[in-house]
Design a protein around this motif. Structure first.
Motif, PDB file in Angstrom:
ATOM      1  N   ASN A   1      -8.388  18.632  -0.379  1.00  0.00           N
ATOM      2  CA  ASN A   1      -8.202  17.223   0.000  1.00  0.00           C
ATOM      3  C   ASN A   1      -9.519  16.458   0.070  1.00  0.00           C
ATOM      4  N   LYS A   2     -10.617  17.185   0.147  1.00  0.00           N
ATOM      5  CA  LYS A   2     -11.930  16.549   0.191  1.00  0.00           C
ATOM      6  C   LYS A   2     -12.276  15.933  -1.166  1.00  0.00           C
ATOM      7  N   TYR A   3     -11.671  16.458  -2.219  1.00  0.00           N
ATOM      8  CA  TYR A   3     -12.046  16.039  -3.573  1.00  0.00           C
ATOM      9  C   TYR A   3     -10.882  15.425  -4.359  1.00  0.00           C
ATOM     10  N   LYS A   4      -9.676  15.732  -3.934  1.00  0.00           N
ATOM     11  CA  LYS A   4      -8.509  15.219  -4.657  1.00  0.00           C
ATOM     12  C   LYS A   4      -8.336  13.729  -4.391  1.00  0.00           C
ATOM     13  N   GLU A   5      -8.014  12.988  -5.441  1.00  0.00           N
ATOM     14  CA  GLU A   5      -7.745  11.564  -5.304  1.00  0.00           C
ATOM     15  C   GLU A   5      -6.242  11.326  -5.423  1.00  0.00           C
ATOM     16  N   ILE A   6      -5.737  10.485  -4.554  1.00  0.00           N
ATOM     17  CA  ILE A   6      -4.305  10.166  -4.575  1.00  0.00           C
ATOM     18  C   ILE A   6      -4.107   8.875  -5.352  1.00  0.00           C
ATOM     19  N   GLU A   7      -3.230   8.929  -6.298  1.00  0.00           N
ATOM     20  CA  GLU A   7      -2.950   7.752  -7.118  1.00  0.00           C
ATOM     21  C   GLU A   7      -1.758   7.011  -6.527  1.00  0.00           C
ATOM     22  N   TYR A   8      -2.031   5.835  -6.027  1.00  0.00           N
ATOM     23  CA  TYR A   8      -0.967   5.040  -5.414  1.00  0.00           C
ATOM     24  C   TYR A   8      -0.308   4.156  -6.470  1.00  0.00           C
ATOM     25  N   GLU A   9       0.994   4.200  -6.505  1.00  0.00           N
ATOM     26  CA  GLU A   9       1.733   3.355  -7.441  1.00  0.00           C
ATOM     27  C   GLU A   9       1.988   1.988  -6.816  1.00  0.00           C
ATOM     28  N   LYS A  10       1.728   0.954  -7.593  1.00  0.00           N
ATOM     29  CA  LYS A  10       1.954  -0.396  -7.101  1.00  0.00           C
ATOM     30  C   LYS A  10       3.451  -0.696  -7.098  1.00  0.00           C
ATOM     31  N   VAL A  11       3.931  -1.137  -5.949  1.00  0.00           N
ATOM     32  CA  VAL A  11       5.357  -1.455  -5.817  1.00  0.00           C
ATOM     33  C   VAL A  11       5.520  -2.972  -5.776  1.00  0.00           C
ATOM     34  N   GLU A  12       6.336  -3.508  -6.650  1.00  0.00           N
ATOM     35  CA  GLU A  12       6.591  -4.948  -6.710  1.00  0.00           C
ATOM     36  C   GLU A  12       7.800  -5.295  -5.826  1.00  0.00           C
ATOM     37  N   TYR A  13       7.582  -6.201  -4.872  1.00  0.00           N
ATOM     38  CA  TYR A  13       8.670  -6.639  -3.994  1.00  0.00           C
ATOM     39  C   TYR A  13       9.102  -8.058  -4.365  1.00  0.00           C
ATOM     40  N   GLU A  14      10.330  -8.382  -4.080  1.00  0.00           N
ATOM     41  CA  GLU A  14      10.837  -9.734  -4.331  1.00  0.00           C
ATOM     42  C   GLU A  14      10.148 -10.721  -3.383  1.00  0.00           C
ATOM     43  N   PRO A  15      10.065 -11.970  -3.771  1.00  0.00           N
ATOM     44  CA  PRO A  15       9.474 -12.991  -2.892  1.00  0.00           C
ATOM     45  C   PRO A  15      10.183 -13.014  -1.529  1.00  0.00           C
ATOM     46  N   THR A  16       9.428 -13.412  -0.508  1.00  0.00           N
ATOM     47  CA  THR A  16       9.966 -13.435   0.855  1.00  0.00           C
ATOM     48  C   THR A  16      11.193 -14.317   0.965  1.00  0.00           C
ATOM     49  N   SER A  17      11.156 -15.465   0.273  1.00  0.00           N
ATOM     50  CA  SER A  17      12.285 -16.406   0.352  1.00  0.00           C
ATOM     51  C   SER A  17      13.577 -15.764  -0.170  1.00  0.00           C
ATOM     52  N   VAL A  18      13.451 -14.941  -1.239  1.00  0.00           N
ATOM     53  CA  VAL A  18      14.622 -14.267  -1.805  1.00  0.00           C
ATOM     54  C   VAL A  18      15.168 -13.230  -0.824  1.00  0.00           C
ATOM     55  N   ILE A  19      14.240 -12.482  -0.190  1.00  0.00           N
ATOM     56  CA  ILE A  19      14.660 -11.453   0.770  1.00  0.00           C
ATOM     57  C   ILE A  19      15.362 -12.094   1.963  1.00  0.00           C
ATOM     58  N   LEU A  20      14.802 -13.215   2.462  1.00  0.00           N
ATOM     59  CA  LEU A  20      15.435 -13.912   3.586  1.00  0.00           C
ATOM     60  C   LEU A  20      16.809 -14.424   3.209  1.00  0.00           C
ATOM     61  N   GLY A  21      16.926 -14.920   1.967  1.00  0.00           N
ATOM     62  CA  GLY A  21      18.225 -15.415   1.500  1.00  0.00           C
ATOM     63  C   GLY A  21      19.267 -14.307   1.499  1.00  0.00           C
ATOM     64  N   LYS A  22      18.848 -13.112   1.056  1.00  0.00           N
ATOM     65  CA  LYS A  22      19.780 -11.977   1.028  1.00  0.00           C
ATOM     66  C   LYS A  22      20.186 -11.561   2.440  1.00  0.00           C
ATOM     67  N   ILE A  23      19.210 -11.642   3.368  1.00  0.00           N
ATOM     68  CA  ILE A  23      19.527 -11.303   4.763  1.00  0.00           C
ATOM     69  C   ILE A  23      20.543 -12.292   5.330  1.00  0.00           C
ATOM     70  N   ASN A  24      20.347 -13.592   5.038  1.00  0.00           N
ATOM     71  CA  ASN A  24      21.294 -14.618   5.513  1.00  0.00           C
ATOM     72  C   ASN A  24      22.683 -14.395   4.932  1.00  0.00           C
ATOM     73  N   ASP A  25      22.728 -14.074   3.632  1.00  0.00           N
ATOM     74  CA  ASP A  25      24.034 -13.820   2.994  1.00  0.00           C
ATOM     75  C   ASP A  25      24.730 -12.627   3.648  1.00  0.00           C
ATOM     76  N   LEU A  26      23.938 -11.595   3.947  1.00  0.00           N
ATOM     77  CA  LEU A  26      24.508 -10.399   4.576  1.00  0.00           C
ATOM     78  C   LEU A  26      25.023 -10.726   5.971  1.00  0.00           C
ATOM     79  N   GLN A  27      24.265 -11.553   6.711  1.00  0.00           N
ATOM     80  CA  GLN A  27      24.679 -11.924   8.061  1.00  0.00           C
ATOM     81  C   GLN A  27      25.968 -12.751   8.025  1.00  0.00           C
ATOM     82  N   THR A  28      26.086 -13.631   7.024  1.00  0.00           N
ATOM     83  CA  THR A  28      27.305 -14.431   6.873  1.00  0.00           C
ATOM     84  C   THR A  28      28.510 -13.531   6.620  1.00  0.00           C
ATOM     85  N   GLU A  29      28.325 -12.506   5.757  1.00  0.00           N
ATOM     86  CA  GLU A  29      29.402 -11.564   5.457  1.00  0.00           C
ATOM     87  C   GLU A  29      29.824 -10.803   6.714  1.00  0.00           C
TER      88      GLU A  29
END
Length: 508
Positions: free
Chosen positions: A460-488
């Motif tokens: 672990n002193k020498y090994k490098e960890i390769e982090y994969e970039k994760v793309e998330y949806e815009p905050t406004s889209v996530i909030l919209g989905k939460i509101n839709d779920l709450q309405t349901e």
């Protein structure tokens, strides 16, 4: 690992001993070991006759002719396990106690060997003919199952399971190394016909047996057809030390049943003056016990040159011992606990510096902590190094073993994921590892970098960890989905309330 029907049969056999009056686990294991050896002499002799016939070699069965035992002339054929099974219980018992047992104690023809030495105090303790008959019948059933299982070292697994029944098993770090790990280490070292091989903590001689089998299978012509090499193979090639006389007996028998006529299995405390062997061996294979600290005064004087501390760690002393016992140019593959790789004490740093600066450290193979389960969960690594006395470390190869072919829980079930073939292949072709990245499972590290890191050898002193970039949806889209779920959810609750009201009983 012993599981299923085989485990049940061994437990039933253990029960026969227990109900028959043998309740000391060590006694049970010794008696089982003797009987397994007697069975294996018959099977091994038959196999050797077939092999000799196929190879065109002269070979004489150990059961040819007659032998005089206690002024009684006995046909050796009557001493075979397969012949004993045809006798009625009383005759079987008399033959076993008064002929077979003395016969196996004198197998070395009076030679002053380890085998004859440690068999002299062997005692046949099974008390009655009926009990012996039950035991032999049960063992035949066990051997039938062992023959059906071709997946691994079932015999070694049986020994491991038996040893696990001793209440003190593992107190001194005496855990059997899994056979597939032993096999990997032997393949990494590629034993040669002229090697002198030693395991200073031999136990049941697993490393020595595997090295012998490797030579016989991979380098058969060089080993068996060359008279000098064959003599060396049968007499001087293999040496093992242990402090447990039961293990010595098992180890000697294990070597003999694998075709080594005169194994050098000796009673020694390897870390003390009982062990004078220095600059003697060309190959050491070992998994030394990790049992903490030792009495400073009991340690051999010349083992304080590097690990110079009042409370020397066993695993550190064994590393220094290996360097002392090896010839110049000799090589070692050994298992160490992870603490050896990164421990910050003066002794830890000193032994790592010795391996890197004054010898040639080739490889550090980090193994997952489940390798020794269910008996121990310690994280370990395999170190591979050569004794040079002048240095030679240029780059060190690191490998992060993630799977060894078995699940890493207590069940250790067989799985497909297995890094061992890749480890062996890559180690044999280190020149192809030069361009490997630190994010890969294996890579090379320059000596200078290790020195700068205080000789730290943790991957672990020498090994490098390769982090994969994760793309998330815009905050406004996530909030919209939460509101839709709450309405349901709210609509569902209203519908549920309506249904409950409709089911309420009317007023009378």
């Amino acid at each position: 690992m012993i599981t299923g029907e085989l485990k049940n049969k061994i437990d039933s056999l253990w029960g026969i001993f227990w109900t028959g009056g043998l309740t000391n686990p060590l006694d049970v294991i010794e008696q089982m070991t003797y009987l397994m050896f007697i069975h294996d002499l018959d099977a091994t002799d038959l196999r050797h006759q077939k092999e000799a016939l196929m190879l065109g070699l002269d070979s004489k069965s150990m059961f040819d002719g007659e032998v005089t035992i206690n002024d009684r002339v006995v046909s050796k054929q009557d001493l075979k396990w397969s012949r004993l099974g045809d006798m009625e219980p009383r005759q079987m018992y008399d033959t076993m106690a008064n002929a077979v047992f003395p016969f196996i104690k004198g197998l070395d023809d009076g030679n002053d060997s380890a085998y004859s030495t440690y068999m002299q105090d062997a005692i046949f303790k099974i008390p009655t003919p009926l009990m012996l008959d039950k035991i032999m019948t049960a063992m035949n059933g066990i051997y039938e199952l062992m023959e059906e299982d071709k997946s691994g070292d079932t015999r070694g697994d049986v020994y491991e399971y038996l040893l696990s029944k001793i209440a003190t098993a593992g107190v001194n770090g005496q855990f059997r190394t899994p056979r597939h790990i032993i096999k990997m280490m032997v393949e990494l070292m590629d034993p040669r016909p002229d090697d002198t091989i030693c395991d200073p903590a031999a136990g049941t001689s697993g490393f020595l047996v595997e090295a012998a089998e490797y030579l016989k299978n991979v380098k058969k012509e060089d080993v068996l057809f060359d008279p000098e090499n064959r003599k060396h193979y049968m007499n001087d090639m293999f040496t093992g030390f242990d402090m447990d006389r039961t293990m010595l007996r098992i180890g000697a028998m294990n070597m003999m049943t694998h075709g080594i006529e005169h194994p050098n299995i000796e009673y020694r405390d390897s870390l003390t003056d009982q062990n004078p062997d220095r600059d003697k061996y060309s190959l050491i294979l070992a998994n030394p016990p990790f049992k903490g600290s030792l009495d400073y005064d009991s340690v051999s004087d010349d083992l304080r040159d590097i690990v110079n501390t009042k409370k020397p760690k066993t695993e550190l002393l064994f590393l220094e011992l290996f360097l002392k016992m090896l010839k110049k140019g000799g090589r070692t593959a050994c298992i160490v606990p992870d603490g050896v790789l990164f421990g910050s004490s003066k002794a830890h740093k000193a032994i790592r510096k010795e391996l890197i600066e004054n010898n040639k450290l080739q490889a550090v193979i980090s193994m997952p902590s489940g390798v020794f389960k269910p008996y121990a969960g310690v994280s370990t690594a395999v170190l591979v190094f050569n004794k040079t006395g002048y240095g030679g470390t240029d780059k060190v190869w690191f490998y992060d073993m993630k799977n060894d072919g078995f699940s890493l829980d207590d069940k250790r079930s067989k799985i497909e994921a297995n890094d061992i073939p890749d480890i062996v292949e890559r180690f044999r072709n280190l020149d192809k590892e030069v361009d490997r990245k630190r994010t890969d499972q294996s890579f090379l590290v320059d000596k200078e970098e290790i020195v700068k890191n205080d000789y730290d050898l943790s991957i672990n002193k020498y090994k490098e960890i390769e982090y994969e970039k994760v793309e998330y949806e815009p905050t406004s889209v996530i909030l919209g989905k939460i509101n839709d779920l709450q309405t349901e959810i709210e609509a569902g609750l209203k519908e549920l309330e309506k249904m409950l009201k409709e089911q309420e009983p009317g007023d009378e």
